[in-house]
Design a protein around this motif. Structure first.
Motif, PDB file in Angstrom:
ATOM      1  N   VAL A  79      -4.510 -22.510 -12.320  1.00  0.00           N
ATOM      2  CA  VAL A  79      -5.077 -23.180 -11.150  1.00  0.00           C
ATOM      3  C   VAL A  79      -6.276 -24.011 -11.608  1.00  0.00           C
ATOM      4  N   LEU A  80      -6.264 -25.278 -11.270  1.00  0.00           N
ATOM      5  CA  LEU A  80      -7.326 -26.189 -11.716  1.00  0.00           C
ATOM      6  C   LEU A  80      -8.555 -26.073 -10.814  1.00  0.00           C
ATOM      7  N   PRO A  81      -9.709 -26.456 -11.324  1.00  0.00           N
ATOM      8  CA  PRO A  81     -10.928 -26.411 -10.498  1.00  0.00           C
ATOM      9  C   PRO A  81     -10.948 -27.474  -9.401  1.00  0.00           C
ATOM     10  N   THR A  82     -10.125 -28.491  -9.529  1.00  0.00           N
ATOM     11  CA  THR A  82     -10.104 -29.601  -8.566  1.00  0.00           C
ATOM     12  C   THR A  82      -8.971 -29.409  -7.563  1.00  0.00           C
ATOM     13  N   GLU A  83      -9.257 -29.622  -6.286  1.00  0.00           N
ATOM     14  CA  GLU A  83      -8.206 -29.517  -5.268  1.00  0.00           C
ATOM     15  C   GLU A  83      -7.578 -30.882  -4.996  1.00  0.00           C
ATOM     16  N   ILE A  84      -6.351 -30.849  -4.467  1.00  0.00           N
ATOM     17  CA  ILE A  84      -5.664 -32.067  -4.042  1.00  0.00           C
ATOM     18  C   ILE A  84      -5.680 -32.080  -2.512  1.00  0.00           C
ATOM     19  N   PRO A  85      -6.462 -32.994  -1.906  1.00  0.00           N
ATOM     20  CA  PRO A  85      -6.562 -32.994  -0.440  1.00  0.00           C
ATOM     21  C   PRO A  85      -5.174 -33.060   0.204  1.00  0.00           C
ATOM     22  N   ASP A  86      -4.973 -32.291   1.244  1.00  0.00           N
ATOM     23  CA  ASP A  86      -3.719 -32.271   2.020  1.00  0.00           C
ATOM     24  C   ASP A  86      -2.557 -31.554   1.337  1.00  0.00           C
ATOM     25  N   LYS A  87      -2.723 -31.113   0.098  1.00  0.00           N
ATOM     26  CA  LYS A  87      -1.569 -30.496  -0.572  1.00  0.00           C
ATOM     27  C   LYS A  87      -1.038 -29.307   0.229  1.00  0.00           C
ATOM     28  N   GLY A  88      -1.932 -28.463   0.731  1.00  0.00           N
ATOM     29  CA  GLY A  88      -1.492 -27.305   1.503  1.00  0.00           C
ATOM     30  C   GLY A  88      -0.764 -27.714   2.777  1.00  0.00           C
ATOM     31  N   ARG A  89      -1.222 -28.799   3.381  1.00  0.00           N
ATOM     32  CA  ARG A  89      -0.555 -29.288   4.608  1.00  0.00           C
ATOM     33  C   ARG A  89       0.824 -29.862   4.278  1.00  0.00           C
ATOM     34  N   VAL A  90       0.924 -30.569   3.181  1.00  0.00           N
ATOM     35  CA  VAL A  90       2.230 -31.111   2.786  1.00  0.00           C
ATOM     36  C   VAL A  90       3.221 -29.968   2.563  1.00  0.00           C
ATOM     37  N   LEU A  91       2.793 -28.945   1.830  1.00  0.00           N
ATOM     38  CA  LEU A  91       3.710 -27.850   1.527  1.00  0.00           C
ATOM     39  C   LEU A  91       4.074 -27.056   2.780  1.00  0.00           C
ATOM     40  N   THR A  92       3.089 -26.843   3.631  1.00  0.00           N
ATOM     41  CA  THR A  92       3.347 -26.116   4.877  1.00  0.00           C
ATOM     42  C   THR A  92       4.284 -26.904   5.783  1.00  0.00           C
ATOM     43  N   GLY A  93       4.039 -28.203   5.887  1.00  0.00           N
ATOM     44  CA  GLY A  93       4.888 -29.042   6.732  1.00  0.00           C
ATOM     45  C   GLY A  93       6.312 -29.107   6.219  1.00  0.00           C
ATOM     46  N   LEU A  94       6.457 -29.219   4.898  1.00  0.00           N
ATOM     47  CA  LEU A  94       7.804 -29.253   4.325  1.00  0.00           C
ATOM     48  C   LEU A  94       8.523 -27.931   4.552  1.00  0.00           C
ATOM     49  N   PRO A 142       0.760  -5.698  13.649  1.00  0.00           N
ATOM     50  CA  PRO A 142       1.762  -5.003  12.851  1.00  0.00           C
ATOM     51  C   PRO A 142       3.031  -5.812  12.542  1.00  0.00           C
ATOM     52  N   GLU A 143       3.299  -6.837  13.335  1.00  0.00           N
ATOM     53  CA  GLU A 143       4.608  -7.496  13.206  1.00  0.00           C
ATOM     54  C   GLU A 143       4.571  -8.920  12.689  1.00  0.00           C
ATOM     55  N   ARG A 144       3.345  -9.476  12.591  1.00  0.00           N
ATOM     56  CA  ARG A 144       3.269 -10.876  12.179  1.00  0.00           C
ATOM     57  C   ARG A 144       2.312 -11.066  11.017  1.00  0.00           C
ATOM     58  N   LEU A 145       2.597 -12.109  10.251  1.00  0.00           N
ATOM     59  CA  LEU A 145       1.753 -12.491   9.118  1.00  0.00           C
ATOM     60  C   LEU A 145       1.361 -13.951   9.271  1.00  0.00           C
ATOM     61  N   LEU A 146       0.266 -14.321   8.611  1.00  0.00           N
ATOM     62  CA  LEU A 146      -0.157 -15.716   8.556  1.00  0.00           C
ATOM     63  C   LEU A 146      -0.187 -16.129   7.095  1.00  0.00           C
ATOM     64  N   LEU A 147       0.608 -17.141   6.770  1.00  0.00           N
ATOM     65  CA  LEU A 147       0.662 -17.682   5.410  1.00  0.00           C
ATOM     66  C   LEU A 147      -0.170 -18.957   5.391  1.00  0.00           C
ATOM     67  N   VAL A 148      -1.200 -18.996   4.601  1.00  0.00           N
ATOM     68  CA  VAL A 148      -2.101 -20.154   4.570  1.00  0.00           C
ATOM     69  C   VAL A 148      -2.033 -20.821   3.199  1.00  0.00           C
ATOM     70  N   ALA A 149      -1.682 -22.082   3.197  1.00  0.00           N
ATOM     71  CA  ALA A 149      -1.569 -22.826   1.933  1.00  0.00           C
ATOM     72  C   ALA A 149      -2.861 -23.597   1.685  1.00  0.00           C
ATOM     73  N   SER A 150      -3.478 -23.346   0.558  1.00  0.00           N
ATOM     74  CA  SER A 150      -4.716 -24.045   0.179  1.00  0.00           C
ATOM     75  C   SER A 150      -4.362 -25.389  -0.454  1.00  0.00           C
ATOM     76  N   ARG A 176      -1.763 -26.129   7.966  1.00  0.00           N
ATOM     77  CA  ARG A 176      -1.591 -25.439   6.681  1.00  0.00           C
ATOM     78  C   ARG A 176      -1.258 -23.958   6.845  1.00  0.00           C
ATOM     79  N   SER A 177      -1.071 -23.513   8.077  1.00  0.00           N
ATOM     80  CA  SER A 177      -0.843 -22.087   8.327  1.00  0.00           C
ATOM     81  C   SER A 177       0.441 -21.859   9.114  1.00  0.00           C
ATOM     82  N   LEU A 178       1.229 -20.927   8.638  1.00  0.00           N
ATOM     83  CA  LEU A 178       2.476 -20.557   9.314  1.00  0.00           C
ATOM     84  C   LEU A 178       2.375 -19.131   9.815  1.00  0.00           C
ATOM     85  N   GLU A 179       2.663 -18.955  11.101  1.00  0.00           N
ATOM     86  CA  GLU A 179       2.794 -17.607  11.640  1.00  0.00           C
ATOM     87  C   GLU A 179       4.230 -17.166  11.400  1.00  0.00           C
TER      88      GLU A 179
END
Ligand code: PZK
Length: 287
Positions: free
Chosen positions: A38-53, A21-29, A77-80
């Motif tokens: 949104v393009l069909p091609t992914e950029i490896p690590d992009k979600g990790r870069v954004l999450t880390g920043l 009830p009190e926490r969320l998980l934000l996951v960046a793809s 890539r996931s923030l609690e």
């Protein structure tokens, strides 16, 4: 995921889960959107870069305003996060005249009710950063509103506190960006209120997906500026003759690689931390 996570929402490139009830998980793809598609091609690590920043900025701005970050997961890539009551508006801070701000200025000489000097050029630095609130429209395209309207939405005391916090956060990020030879042209914040009624910074903060970041060495007002992170992908998409309607084109390997390198470079220049260190231990951005 270690504990039961129920999917509760999707953004263009992120997913939201609830952890009780009190926490969320934000996951960046690793998805990337270009011209709002949104393009069909992914950029490896992009979600990790954004999450880390995002985690880096949350850790470093805690003394300016409390935020929702509880922890960064091992996957990088996931923030609690703490669950909040979100304000029904976004706070966009603009230090430069670009995007919808430039369009509004051209047609009215003002941006969201802010009178500005005449004769400003596209991408020009503003005399002072301004806050231009927007509502999260159902269409997906946010609608700029006057500050008076924002004050009616959340109450003027709450709005003024949110505006002041957004300006402080922008100044903090813009100073650090400048030290990295980057320009933080504008950025968007989302705030919520916790159970004690305190204003809390939420969502993502000061990332390339929530900001316009320009390379300072190429800065030339009088036209649009190249995006530090997405320019290769945008240029390649445009050169294909794509009409900007979905689906977008697949990106070739060299454009994927160039875009990946720019994201990693943004992370390293802004944080001063090697991205490989982040991958080995994502919590390094919190220290
Ligand atoms: C919340 N979103 C946006 C939608 C995403 C993100 N701390 C919070 N408490 C309550 N609600 C939210 C947050 C945050 N952050 C954020 N929607 C609700 C959103 C879809 C995917 F990754």
């Amino acid at each position: 995921m270690a504990e039961s996570a129920v999917h509760v929402g999707s953004g263009k490139v992120r997913e939201l889960y609830e952890l009780g009830p009190e926490r969320l998980l934000l996951v960046a793809s690793d998805r990337i959107s270009v011209f709002d598609v949104v393009l069909p091609t992914e950029i490896p690590d992009k979600g990790r870069v954004l999450t880390g920043l995002s985690a880096f900025w949350f850790a470093r701005t805690r003394s300016l305003v409390p935020n929702h970050l509880l922890d960064v997961r091992e996957d990088g890539r996931s923030l609690e996060c703490r669950r909040l009551e979100m304000l029904p508006l976004e706070l966009v801070v603009r230090g430069y005249l670009s995007g919808s701000g430039w369009r509004d200025y051209q047609s009215t000489g003002t941006v969201c009710g802010h009178a500005l000097p005449s004769g400003l050029r596209e991408s020009e630095r503003l005399p002072e950063p301004i806050v231009t609130p927007a509502t999260k429209a159902v269409s997906g395209h946010d609608e700029n509103i006057a500050e008076a309207v924002a004050a009616e939405l959340v109450g003027s005391e709450r709005y003024e506190a949110a505006r002041d916090v957004a300006l402080e956060l922008y100044r903090f990020g813009a100073r650090r960006a400048e030290e990295a030879d980057l320009i933080l042209a504008d950025t968007k914040f989302e705030l919520g209120v916790d159970a004690e009624g305190r204003l809390v910074l939420a969502d993502e903060a000061l990332t390339p997906d929530s900001s316009r970041i320009w390379p300072a060495d190429a800065y030339a007002p009088g036209g649009p500026q190249p995006s530090f992170d997405k320019q290769y992908a945008r240029d390649w998409c445009e050169a294909t003759g794509w009409d900007l309607t979905p689906p977008g084109p697949d990106l070739p390997e060299e454009v994927v690689e160039g875009t990946h390198a720019r994201y990693v470079e943004a992370f390293e220049r802004l944080t001063g931390i090697a991205f490989t260190r982040y991958l080995a231990d994502p919590r390094v951005v919190l220290t």
